[in-house]
Design a protein around this motif. Structure first.
Motif, PDB file in Angstrom:
ATOM      1  N   MET A  47     -41.342 -25.566  -8.584  1.00  0.00           N
ATOM      2  CA  MET A  47     -41.287 -26.453  -9.740  1.00  0.00           C
ATOM      3  C   MET A  47     -41.401 -25.643 -11.027  1.00  0.00           C
ATOM      4  O   MET A  47     -42.048 -24.595 -11.056  1.00  0.00           O
ATOM      5  N   ILE A  48     -40.768 -26.137 -12.070  1.00  0.00           N
ATOM      6  CA  ILE A  48     -40.902 -25.534 -13.397  1.00  0.00           C
ATOM      7  C   ILE A  48     -41.777 -26.464 -14.224  1.00  0.00           C
ATOM      8  O   ILE A  48     -41.416 -27.624 -14.456  1.00  0.00           O
ATOM      9  N   ILE A  49     -42.950 -25.976 -14.623  1.00  0.00           N
ATOM     10  CA  ILE A  49     -43.928 -26.777 -15.349  1.00  0.00           C
ATOM     11  C   ILE A  49     -43.941 -26.351 -16.816  1.00  0.00           C
ATOM     12  O   ILE A  49     -44.013 -25.154 -17.122  1.00  0.00           O
ATOM     13  N   GLN A  50     -43.877 -27.328 -17.701  1.00  0.00           N
ATOM     14  CA  GLN A  50     -43.971 -27.041 -19.131  1.00  0.00           C
ATOM     15  C   GLN A  50     -45.438 -27.000 -19.548  1.00  0.00           C
ATOM     16  O   GLN A  50     -46.172 -27.955 -19.352  1.00  0.00           O
ATOM     17  N   THR A  51     -45.876 -25.882 -20.084  1.00  0.00           N
ATOM     18  CA  THR A  51     -47.248 -25.726 -20.565  1.00  0.00           C
ATOM     19  C   THR A  51     -47.226 -25.394 -22.049  1.00  0.00           C
ATOM     20  O   THR A  51     -46.152 -25.237 -22.650  1.00  0.00           O
ATOM     21  N   ALA A  52     -48.426 -25.279 -22.614  1.00  0.00           N
ATOM     22  CA  ALA A  52     -48.523 -24.930 -24.034  1.00  0.00           C
ATOM     23  C   ALA A  52     -47.944 -23.542 -24.304  1.00  0.00           C
ATOM     24  O   ALA A  52     -47.546 -23.238 -25.429  1.00  0.00           O
ATOM     25  N   ASN A  53     -47.913 -22.697 -23.266  1.00  0.00           N
ATOM     26  CA  ASN A  53     -47.385 -21.343 -23.413  1.00  0.00           C
ATOM     27  C   ASN A  53     -45.943 -21.224 -22.934  1.00  0.00           C
ATOM     28  O   ASN A  53     -45.429 -20.117 -22.750  1.00  0.00           O
ATOM     29  N   GLY A  54     -45.294 -22.363 -22.696  1.00  0.00           N
ATOM     30  CA  GLY A  54     -43.916 -22.333 -22.248  1.00  0.00           C
ATOM     31  C   GLY A  54     -43.771 -22.756 -20.798  1.00  0.00           C
ATOM     32  O   GLY A  54     -44.727 -23.220 -20.164  1.00  0.00           O
ATOM     33  N   ALA A  55     -42.584 -22.580 -20.254  1.00  0.00           N
ATOM     34  CA  ALA A  55     -42.295 -22.984 -18.874  1.00  0.00           C
ATOM     35  C   ALA A  55     -42.800 -21.925 -17.888  1.00  0.00           C
ATOM     36  O   ALA A  55     -42.636 -20.721 -18.116  1.00  0.00           O
ATOM     37  N   VAL A  56     -43.453 -22.378 -16.812  1.00  0.00           N
ATOM     38  CA  VAL A  56     -43.945 -21.467 -15.778  1.00  0.00           C
ATOM     39  C   VAL A  56     -43.496 -21.990 -14.415  1.00  0.00           C
ATOM     40  O   VAL A  56     -43.293 -23.184 -14.217  1.00  0.00           O
ATOM     41  N   ARG A  57     -43.344 -21.079 -13.460  1.00  0.00           N
ATOM     42  CA  ARG A  57     -43.001 -21.436 -12.092  1.00  0.00           C
ATOM     43  C   ARG A  57     -44.279 -21.792 -11.331  1.00  0.00           C
ATOM     44  O   ARG A  57     -45.284 -21.097 -11.438  1.00  0.00           O
ATOM     45  N   ALA A  58     -44.236 -22.868 -10.585  1.00  0.00           N
ATOM     46  CA  ALA A  58     -45.405 -23.304  -9.809  1.00  0.00           C
ATOM     47  C   ALA A  58     -44.951 -23.748  -8.425  1.00  0.00           C
ATOM     48  O   ALA A  58     -43.814 -24.186  -8.229  1.00  0.00           O
ATOM     49  N   THR A  59     -45.821 -23.592  -7.466  1.00  0.00           N
ATOM     50  CA  THR A  59     -45.543 -24.051  -6.111  1.00  0.00           C
ATOM     51  C   THR A  59     -46.223 -25.391  -5.885  1.00  0.00           C
ATOM     52  O   THR A  59     -47.268 -25.681  -6.463  1.00  0.00           O
ATOM     53  N   THR A  60     -45.635 -26.204  -5.043  1.00  0.00           N
ATOM     54  CA  THR A  60     -46.214 -27.507  -4.721  1.00  0.00           C
ATOM     55  C   THR A  60     -47.135 -27.384  -3.518  1.00  0.00           C
ATOM     56  O   THR A  60     -46.988 -26.497  -2.675  1.00  0.00           O
ATOM     57  N   ALA A  61     -48.100 -28.287  -3.452  1.00  0.00           N
ATOM     58  CA  ALA A  61     -49.049 -28.315  -2.341  1.00  0.00           C
ATOM     59  C   ALA A  61     -49.620 -29.734  -2.254  1.00  0.00           C
ATOM     60  O   ALA A  61     -49.285 -30.598  -3.078  1.00  0.00           O
TER      61      ALA A  61
END
Length: 206
Positions: A134-148
């Motif tokens: 998943m691509i998550i939008q954070t305050a520091n920009g988009a980051v890659r994250a895994t689902t669980a």
């Protein structure tokens, strides 16, 4: 991640000035005792403040804060969980994943509950076998994250089972309760400076 408790010049000046006053006060027995006692109380208060604040981000400090009951601000009133606003203007809750306890930020702007890699590892939450991160939008920009999937999350009298979460090293020490948790509640609202969470099926608190 920058440490918010270091590099404060005014704090160093305050501590240095207090030490000088303490040394000078030793020349006068009665005044010295009063100043020493006041200095000791101030040092204890500062330590308690730092532990309480740092406990939101550092698991070690969180355990110390929990032992000292510095973070026991949330409470169950009837069927509701009431969480007062913290000094930083946010709502923080004490969350349990089995035997693991964390302080988590409640963020209605977050679509999904997000866990740091350290929290996910400690709770035994393993990534799903999905080839699509998943691509998550954070305050520091988009980051890659895994689902669980978190088998069980407890907040006071609230229990959520098989809750989808995301995890990433990019989250640092931050753990967030998102809308996919809040949407499972019967209702949630903010009244003044208090967050009120009402579960569909209140559970006994341990």
């Amino acid at each position: 991640m920058a440490d918010g408790f270091g590099g404060s010049t005014p704090l160093y000046l305050l501590v240095g000035g207090a030490v000088i006053v303490l040394l000078l006060a030793q020349r006068f027995r009665i005044v010295g005792r009063i100043v020493s006692f006041a200095f000791m109380l101030g040092a204890i208060a500062l330590a308690v403040l730092l532990i309480g604040e740092r406990g939101r981000f550092d698991p070690t400090f969180a355990r110390i804060a929990s032992f000292l009951r510095l973070n026991q601000s949330q409470q169950v009133v009837g069927k509701e969980m009431r969480v007062p606003m913290a000094s930083d203007g946010h709502f923080w809750v004490t969350v349990r994943f089995g035997d693991v306890e964390r302080r988590m930020l409640v963020d209605s702007g977050a679509t999904v509950t997000a866990l740091s890699s350290a929290t996910a590892d400690a709770a035994g939450i393993r990534p799903d076998h999905s080839p699509f991160p998943m691509i998550i939008q954070t305050a520091n920009g988009a980051v890659r994250a895994t689902t669980a999937t978190a088998p069980e999350i407890r907040i006071g009298n609230i229990v959520a089972r098989d809750l989808p979460v995301v995890t990433s090293p990019a989250f640092g020490d931050m753990d967030v309760i998102g809308m996919n948790f809040l949407s499972r509640l019967k209702s949630w609202r903010v009244e003044g400076r208090t967050l009120i969470l009402t579960p569909n099926h209140p559970q006994p608190t341990s």
